[in-house]
Design an enzyme around this catalytic site. Structure first.
Site, short mmCIF file in Angstrom:
data_model
loop_
_atom_site.label_atom_id
_atom_site.label_comp_id
_atom_site.label_asym_id
_atom_site.label_seq_id
_atom_site.Cartn_x
_atom_site.Cartn_y
_atom_site.Cartn_z
N CYS A 2 30.15 118.64 24.68
CA CYS A 2 29.42 118.89 23.45
C CYS A 2 30.39 119.65 22.56
CB CYS A 2 28.16 119.71 23.69
SG CYS A 2 27.41 120.25 22.14
N CYS A 28 28.32 122.69 20.65
CA CYS A 28 27.81 123.90 21.35
C CYS A 28 27.83 123.66 22.84
CB CYS A 28 26.45 124.29 20.82
SG CYS A 28 25.27 122.94 20.60
N SER A 29 26.68 123.31 23.45
CA SER A 29 26.64 123.19 24.91
C SER A 29 25.57 122.20 25.36
CB SER A 29 26.35 124.56 25.52
OG SER A 29 25.12 125.05 24.99
FE FE Z 1 25.40 121.30 21.91
#
Ligand code: FE
Length: 205
Positions: free
Chosen positions: A110, A113-114
């Site tokens: 990603c 972000c995550s």
């Molecule tokens: Fe993300």
């Protein structure tokens, strides 16, 4: 430009401290209780985790038609299996699978972000959220994979799949050679979270 990727060395400890401060504040303000975070973590450690992904991949290895359905429409295919309640929620509705094949290796990340397929893989490890992994894996995937101990020959294409709020990718690694006689349960033990993220291949039998 150099400074763009010049992240602080103590960022993991810094993030953890910031998270604790945020949790304290939310508890003080009465928005969550002192059990809320533990309850959520427990859910993703005991019910939603890579053990679900391992079951999905092992089934795909022994059932080619299931694998086809999984790649075409992961949430529907996953719903066919006897997995814990909750697979369709908590981002499960956004899950999509990509399958490794001879000449093709997939890597998920990603960049923003995550984002991560929680019901299939649980919560992401710190390095997946780390800005250096996110930026470097997109720019130089082969070099990053080599640091994970995975050397991808030039003849093999590397595809990057960028997860987001709308799509959460996971990888169906290739079935290891010499596993024809293994049971489905035995095959599950060869499927690691790292293999389903594309930073490794499935364990050898
Ligand atoms: Fe993300």
């Amino acid at each position: 430009m150099e400074d763009l990727f010049n992240y602080r060395e103590d960022r993991e400890a810094y993030s953890a401290a910031r998270m604790r401060a945020l949790e304290d504040l939310l508890i003080k303000k009465g928005i969550i209780t002192d059990r809320t975070v533990d309850t959520v973590l427990d859910f993703f450690e005991t019910r939603m985790g890579p053990f679900n992904g391992a079951k999905i991949v092992a089934r795909a290895w022994i059932d080619a038609a299931f694998k086809e359905r999984l790649v075409a429409d992961a949430p529907s295919a996953i719903a066919e299996l006897a997995l814990p309640e909750g697979m369709a929620g908590a981002e499960g509705e956004h899950v999509r699978a990509v399958a490794n094949a001879p000449g093709l290796h997939n890597l998920i990340l990603c960049t923003l972000c995550s984002c991560y397929p929680w019901p299939v893989l649980g919560l992401p490890p710190y390095w997946y959220k780390d800005p250096t992994f996110r930026s470097r894996a997109a720019r130089e995937p082969r070099a990053v994979l080599k640091e994970f101990g995975l050397e991808i020959p030039e003849s093999v294409e590397v595809k990057i799949w960028d997860s987001s709020a709308q799509v959460r990718w996971f990888v169906v690694p290739e079935r290891p050679a010499g596993t024809e006689s293994l049971s489905e349960a035995e095959l599950e033990t060869l499927v690691t979270p790292e293999a389903m993220m594309g930073v490794a291949i499935a364990k050898a039998a």
